[in-house]
Enzyme design. Structure first.
Site, PDB file in Angstrom:
ATOM      1  N   HIS A 165      -4.776 -15.118  10.835  1.00  0.00           N
ATOM      2  CA  HIS A 165      -4.038 -13.965  10.326  1.00  0.00           C
ATOM      3  C   HIS A 165      -4.319 -12.688  11.128  1.00  0.00           C
ATOM      4  O   HIS A 165      -3.784 -11.631  10.803  1.00  0.00           O
ATOM      5  CB  HIS A 165      -4.387 -13.735   8.857  1.00  0.00           C
ATOM      6  CG  HIS A 165      -4.001 -14.867   7.956  1.00  0.00           C
ATOM      7  ND1 HIS A 165      -2.716 -15.369   7.902  1.00  0.00           N
ATOM      8  CD2 HIS A 165      -4.736 -15.609   7.089  1.00  0.00           C
ATOM      9  CE1 HIS A 165      -2.677 -16.364   7.033  1.00  0.00           C
ATOM     10  NE2 HIS A 165      -3.881 -16.534   6.531  1.00  0.00           N
ATOM     11  N   LYS A 204       3.450   6.580   4.361  1.00  0.00           N
ATOM     12  CA  LYS A 204       2.722   5.314   4.386  1.00  0.00           C
ATOM     13  C   LYS A 204       2.403   4.857   5.809  1.00  0.00           C
ATOM     14  O   LYS A 204       1.972   3.719   6.019  1.00  0.00           O
ATOM     15  CB  LYS A 204       3.546   4.233   3.678  1.00  0.00           C
ATOM     16  CG  LYS A 204       3.936   4.588   2.243  1.00  0.00           C
ATOM     17  CD  LYS A 204       4.835   3.511   1.660  1.00  0.00           C
ATOM     18  CE  LYS A 204       5.378   3.919   0.300  1.00  0.00           C
ATOM     19  NZ  LYS A 204       6.267   2.883  -0.272  1.00  0.00           N
ATOM     20  N   ARG A 235       1.368 -11.778   5.923  1.00  0.00           N
ATOM     21  CA  ARG A 235       2.835 -11.871   5.846  1.00  0.00           C
ATOM     22  C   ARG A 235       3.528 -11.547   7.171  1.00  0.00           C
ATOM     23  O   ARG A 235       4.721 -11.766   7.321  1.00  0.00           O
ATOM     24  CB  ARG A 235       3.356 -10.924   4.750  1.00  0.00           C
ATOM     25  CG  ARG A 235       2.822 -11.224   3.353  1.00  0.00           C
ATOM     26  CD  ARG A 235       3.454 -12.444   2.731  1.00  0.00           C
ATOM     27  NE  ARG A 235       4.839 -12.202   2.394  1.00  0.00           N
ATOM     28  CZ  ARG A 235       5.241 -11.624   1.248  1.00  0.00           C
ATOM     29  NH1 ARG A 235       4.348 -11.228   0.346  1.00  0.00           N
ATOM     30  NH2 ARG A 235       6.519 -11.451   1.004  1.00  0.00           N
ATOM     31  N   PRO A 250       0.827  -1.205   0.000  1.00  0.00           N
ATOM     32  CA  PRO A 250       0.000   0.000   0.000  1.00  0.00           C
ATOM     33  C   PRO A 250       0.866   1.263   0.000  1.00  0.00           C
ATOM     34  O   PRO A 250       1.852   1.348   0.739  1.00  0.00           O
ATOM     35  CB  PRO A 250      -0.797  -0.124   1.301  1.00  0.00           C
ATOM     36  CG  PRO A 250      -0.808  -1.585   1.596  1.00  0.00           C
ATOM     37  CD  PRO A 250       0.513  -2.100   1.112  1.00  0.00           C
ATOM     38  N   GLU A 251       0.520   2.219  -0.847  1.00  0.00           N
ATOM     39  CA  GLU A 251       1.249   3.477  -0.932  1.00  0.00           C
ATOM     40  C   GLU A 251       0.406   4.581  -0.310  1.00  0.00           C
ATOM     41  O   GLU A 251      -0.644   4.310   0.284  1.00  0.00           O
ATOM     42  CB  GLU A 251       1.591   3.771  -2.394  1.00  0.00           C
ATOM     43  CG  GLU A 251       2.365   2.623  -3.057  1.00  0.00           C
ATOM     44  CD  GLU A 251       2.703   2.887  -4.521  1.00  0.00           C
ATOM     45  OE1 GLU A 251       2.830   4.059  -4.914  1.00  0.00           O
ATOM     46  OE2 GLU A 251       2.825   1.906  -5.274  1.00  0.00           O
ATOM     47  N   ARG A 304      13.130  -3.467  -8.799  1.00  0.00           N
ATOM     48  CA  ARG A 304      11.709  -3.141  -8.813  1.00  0.00           C
ATOM     49  C   ARG A 304      11.185  -3.180 -10.248  1.00  0.00           C
ATOM     50  O   ARG A 304      11.815  -2.631 -11.163  1.00  0.00           O
ATOM     51  CB  ARG A 304      11.446  -1.747  -8.212  1.00  0.00           C
ATOM     52  CG  ARG A 304      11.936  -1.554  -6.790  1.00  0.00           C
ATOM     53  CD  ARG A 304      11.362  -2.583  -5.825  1.00  0.00           C
ATOM     54  NE  ARG A 304       9.916  -2.533  -5.751  1.00  0.00           N
ATOM     55  CZ  ARG A 304       9.238  -1.730  -4.921  1.00  0.00           C
ATOM     56  NH1 ARG A 304       9.884  -0.894  -4.116  1.00  0.00           N
ATOM     57  NH2 ARG A 304       7.927  -1.759  -4.888  1.00  0.00           N
TER      58      ARG A 304
END
Length: 269
Positions: free
Chosen positions: A91, A58, A109, A2-3, A256
């Site tokens: 999670h 962020k 993650r 997410p940005e 990237r």
């Protein structure tokens, strides 16, 4: 990952549900999510009211009565508002028990992090003090000086959060395309006029994405709200350039994935 637009969407969404609610209790199921002592974190935020949620780059900052905590979603962190009757799944790593429902932090993650900070001076504390200014706040002259102190390619410089924070891979690709600049162009070669253009285009791209709720990526979900900006992406993940109808190429630049149009994005500056 997410940005800035996605994190801003999370912030705006959460504010509608949790402002002025008191944290009645906290369960931490995966202690590595918490930077520092887990019990200290739990004790500090319990019985505190969520006064505001702010954002820098962020990062989300939850402002409570006496303290604050910083939350970084990293790769796949999400916040969900759920009924207290719904059992936590594997999670769910942190559950904030509010007055009317639960605020749960979910992260497949486990890369996300939370950290207690001083509510008045958090901008001068780690992890936030290492960040550069956002595109909305930085002046052209300051950005020009920062870019001329590095030999990084412009795409890589846009990803460097110490130069300017909030921009990630998707929006860096879109910004380079909007500038019609080859992403491999060295930052130090940009004239002051081009740096000003870079700043203004960065603001424009981010504002448009925020207005659309960000870009839907597999790791982004703002309590069920999915971004629509992917419908406006010109180059990232695309195969055909919308300007010249030529082929969009993908290369790896500093590890990237980088999309650009060789015809429209020349190495000239």
């Amino acid at each position: 990952m997410p940005e800035l637009p996605e994190v801003e969407t999370v912030r705006q969404t959460l504010r509608q549900f949790v402002l002025n609610q008191t944290i009645e209790g906290v369960d931490v199921f995966y202690e590595k999510i918490i930077e520092g002592d887990t019990q200290e974190f739990i004790n500090a935020v319990t019985h505190q009211t969520i006064q505001e949620i702010e954002r820098i780059g962020k990062y989300l900052i939850f402002i409570l009565d006496d303290v604050a905590f910083v939350s970084h979603l990293r790769m796949e962190g999400k916040y969900h508002i759920l009924s207290k009757d719904i059992p936590s799944d594997k999670h769910t790593h942190v559950a904030f028990h509010l007055e009317n429902e639960d605020l749960r932090y979910i992260d497949t993650r486990k890369f996300g992090r939370m950290q207690l900070v001083d509510k008045k001076t958090y901008r001068q504390q780690l992890p936030l003090k290492k960040l550069g200014k956002e595109p909305f706040d930085i002046e052209t002259e300051e950005l020009y000086q920062l870019l001329h102190q590095t030999s990084l390619p412009i795409k890589t410089a846009l990803l460097n959060q110490t130069i300017m924070c909030g921009i990630g891979n998707i929006y860096a690709n879109e910004i380079c395309f909007a500038m019609k600049i080859d992403p491999r162009t060295k930052s130090s070669r940009l004239s002051k006029k081009r740096v000003d253009e870079l700043r203004r285009i960065s603001i424009d791209v981010l504002n448009k994405a925020i207005a659309q709720g960000g870009t839907t990526i597999h790791s982004f979900d703002a309590n069920g709200i999915h971004g629509l900006f992917q419908l406006q992406l010109n180059v990232h993940g695309q195969k055909i350039c919308p300007l010249c109808q030529g082929e969009v190429k993908k290369i790896m630049l500093n590890q990237r994935g980088t999309y650009y149009c060789p015809h429209c994005q020349k190495k000239r500056y």
